[in-house]
Design a protein around this motif. Structure first.
Motif, PDB file in Angstrom:
ATOM      1  N   MET A   1      81.262  81.363  44.218  1.00  9.26           N
ATOM      2  CA  MET A   1      80.304  80.350  43.941  1.00  9.26           C
ATOM      3  C   MET A   1      80.922  79.044  43.341  1.00  9.26           C
ATOM      4  N   THR A   2      80.233  77.995  44.036  1.00 10.59           N
ATOM      5  CA  THR A   2      80.886  76.620  43.788  1.00 10.59           C
ATOM      6  C   THR A   2      80.383  76.226  42.411  1.00 10.59           C
ATOM      7  N   ASP A   3      81.553  75.605  41.717  1.00  9.01           N
ATOM      8  CA  ASP A   3      81.108  74.921  40.492  1.00  9.01           C
ATOM      9  C   ASP A   3      80.677  73.517  40.678  1.00  9.01           C
ATOM     10  N   PHE A   4      79.445  72.919  41.188  1.00 11.31           N
ATOM     11  CA  PHE A   4      79.199  71.693  41.734  1.00 11.31           C
ATOM     12  C   PHE A   4      79.501  70.796  40.655  1.00 11.31           C
ATOM     13  N   ALA A   5      79.241  70.862  39.503  1.00 12.41           N
ATOM     14  CA  ALA A   5      79.346  69.826  38.413  1.00 12.41           C
ATOM     15  C   ALA A   5      80.877  69.548  38.236  1.00 12.41           C
ATOM     16  N   ARG A   6      81.799  70.476  38.328  1.00 19.71           N
ATOM     17  CA  ARG A   6      83.004  70.341  38.365  1.00 19.71           C
ATOM     18  C   ARG A   6      83.579  69.517  39.651  1.00 19.71           C
ATOM     19  N   ALA A   7      83.070  70.119  40.785  1.00 19.59           N
ATOM     20  CA  ALA A   7      82.953  69.439  42.225  1.00 19.59           C
ATOM     21  C   ALA A   7      82.808  67.987  42.074  1.00 19.59           C
ATOM     22  N   ARG A   8      81.846  67.434  41.520  1.00 20.57           N
ATOM     23  CA  ARG A   8      81.316  66.212  41.220  1.00 20.57           C
ATOM     24  C   ARG A   8      82.367  65.429  40.520  1.00 20.57           C
TER      25      ARG A   8
ATOM     26  N   THR B   1      84.666  51.092  40.563  1.00 24.78           N
ATOM     27  CA  THR B   1      85.204  50.963  39.134  1.00 24.78           C
ATOM     28  C   THR B   1      83.592  50.836  38.428  1.00 24.78           C
ATOM     29  N   ASP B   2      82.603  50.569  39.264  1.00 25.76           N
ATOM     30  CA  ASP B   2      81.380  50.179  38.629  1.00 25.76           C
ATOM     31  C   ASP B   2      80.941  51.332  37.808  1.00 25.76           C
ATOM     32  N   HIS B   3      80.798  51.312  36.536  1.00 22.73           N
ATOM     33  CA  HIS B   3      80.578  52.317  35.694  1.00 22.73           C
ATOM     34  C   HIS B   3      79.321  53.143  36.086  1.00 22.73           C
ATOM     35  N   ARG B   4      78.155  52.259  36.532  1.00 24.71           N
ATOM     36  CA  ARG B   4      76.727  52.771  37.001  1.00 24.71           C
ATOM     37  C   ARG B   4      76.887  53.570  38.073  1.00 24.71           C
ATOM     38  N   ILE B   5      77.744  53.057  38.905  1.00 24.38           N
ATOM     39  CA  ILE B   5      77.722  54.150  40.360  1.00 24.38           C
ATOM     40  C   ILE B   5      78.536  55.168  39.967  1.00 24.38           C
ATOM     41  N   LEU B   6      79.573  55.020  39.222  1.00 26.08           N
ATOM     42  CA  LEU B   6      80.492  56.293  39.109  1.00 26.08           C
ATOM     43  C   LEU B   6      79.565  57.549  38.201  1.00 26.08           C
ATOM     44  N   ALA B   7      78.790  57.075  37.070  1.00 22.89           N
ATOM     45  CA  ALA B   7      77.885  57.717  36.623  1.00 22.89           C
ATOM     46  C   ALA B   7      76.853  58.427  37.375  1.00 22.89           C
ATOM     47  N   VAL B   8      76.220  57.843  38.007  1.00 21.35           N
ATOM     48  CA  VAL B   8      75.121  58.090  38.968  1.00 21.35           C
ATOM     49  C   VAL B   8      75.626  59.352  40.040  1.00 21.35           C
ATOM     50  N   MET B   9      76.865  58.923  40.714  1.00 19.23           N
ATOM     51  CA  MET B   9      77.371  59.765  41.545  1.00 19.23           C
ATOM     52  C   MET B   9      78.156  61.101  41.048  1.00 19.23           C
TER      53      MET B   9
ATOM     54  N   ARG C   1      76.490  62.487  38.941  1.00 20.39           N
ATOM     55  CA  ARG C   1      75.158  63.314  38.241  1.00 20.39           C
ATOM     56  C   ARG C   1      74.564  63.760  39.514  1.00 20.39           C
ATOM     57  N   LEU C   2      74.428  62.745  40.549  1.00 24.01           N
ATOM     58  CA  LEU C   2      73.577  63.259  41.533  1.00 24.01           C
ATOM     59  C   LEU C   2      74.439  64.290  42.502  1.00 24.01           C
ATOM     60  N   PRO C   3      73.358  65.346  42.692  1.00 18.55           N
ATOM     61  CA  PRO C   3      73.693  66.479  43.506  1.00 18.55           C
ATOM     62  C   PRO C   3      74.028  66.225  45.041  1.00 18.55           C
ATOM     63  N   ARG C   4      75.158  66.138  45.416  1.00 14.64           N
ATOM     64  CA  ARG C   4      75.406  65.729  46.925  1.00 14.64           C
ATOM     65  C   ARG C   4      75.219  67.089  47.652  1.00 14.64           C
TER      66      ARG C   4
ATOM     67  N   GLY D   1      68.333  54.143  55.946  1.00 16.23           N
ATOM     68  CA  GLY D   1      69.243  54.364  54.553  1.00 16.23           C
ATOM     69  C   GLY D   1      69.951  55.628  54.790  1.00 16.23           C
ATOM     70  N   TRP D   2      70.740  55.889  55.694  1.00 17.32           N
ATOM     71  CA  TRP D   2      71.380  57.231  56.048  1.00 17.32           C
ATOM     72  C   TRP D   2      70.627  58.439  55.459  1.00 17.32           C
ATOM     73  N   THR D   3      70.612  59.156  54.500  1.00 14.27           N
ATOM     74  CA  THR D   3      70.309  60.325  53.928  1.00 14.27           C
ATOM     75  C   THR D   3      69.392  60.088  52.887  1.00 14.27           C
ATOM     76  N   GLY D   4      69.277  58.821  52.244  1.00 13.67           N
ATOM     77  CA  GLY D   4      68.485  58.652  50.984  1.00 13.67           C
ATOM     78  C   GLY D   4      69.461  58.742  49.921  1.00 13.67           C
ATOM     79  N   ARG D   5      70.485  59.174  50.018  1.00 13.39           N
ATOM     80  CA  ARG D   5      71.418  59.556  48.862  1.00 13.39           C
ATOM     81  C   ARG D   5      71.922  58.150  48.286  1.00 13.39           C
ATOM     82  N   PRO D   6      72.392  57.105  49.134  1.00 13.82           N
ATOM     83  CA  PRO D   6      72.913  55.947  48.616  1.00 13.82           C
ATOM     84  C   PRO D   6      71.781  55.117  47.701  1.00 13.82           C
ATOM     85  N   THR D   7      70.415  55.423  48.015  1.00 10.63           N
ATOM     86  CA  THR D   7      69.418  54.802  47.309  1.00 10.63           C
ATOM     87  C   THR D   7      69.193  55.472  46.142  1.00 10.63           C
ATOM     88  N   ALA D   8      69.169  56.951  45.952  1.00 13.21           N
ATOM     89  CA  ALA D   8      69.080  57.653  44.884  1.00 13.21           C
ATOM     90  C   ALA D   8      70.273  57.168  43.742  1.00 13.21           C
TER      91      ALA D   8
END
Length: 97
Positions: free
Chosen positions: A1-8, A22-30, A32-35, A90-97
């Protein structure tokens, strides 16, 4: 079973930071956001590898991009929380999220 939190976390550390995100907002969202929500069921365990993932119907040409390019584009856009932007094709919607 994959540990997705660790993978993120590993994705942020090994794919985004080394590619100049380096933008902390982008890093924080990515971080958290389940790819894995954006890839087909059979590829969920591979969601965080630095590779594209085909999505949609076979031969549709749609894919989920590697993590760094969308993050780099978002950083270059320098969006603020008050900005309003359209999401057209917008691709898959992931960048928007």
């Amino acid at each position: 079973m994959t540990d997705f939190a660790r993978a993120r976390e590993a994705m942020v550390d090994s794919q985004l930071l080394p590619n100049g995100v380096t933008d902390h907002r982008i890093l924080a969202v990515m971080g958290r956001l389940p790819r894995e929500r954006f890839v087909p069921e059979g590829r969920k365990g591979l969601a965080y590898i630095d590779d594209v993932h085909p999505i949609g119907e076979q031969g549709s040409g749609r894919f989920l991009a590697t993590p760094a390019p969308p993050a780099q584009l978002l950083q270059l856009a320098a969006l603020q929380h008050t900005d309003v932007t359209p999401d057209v094709g917008g691709w898959t919607g992931r960048p928007t999220a």
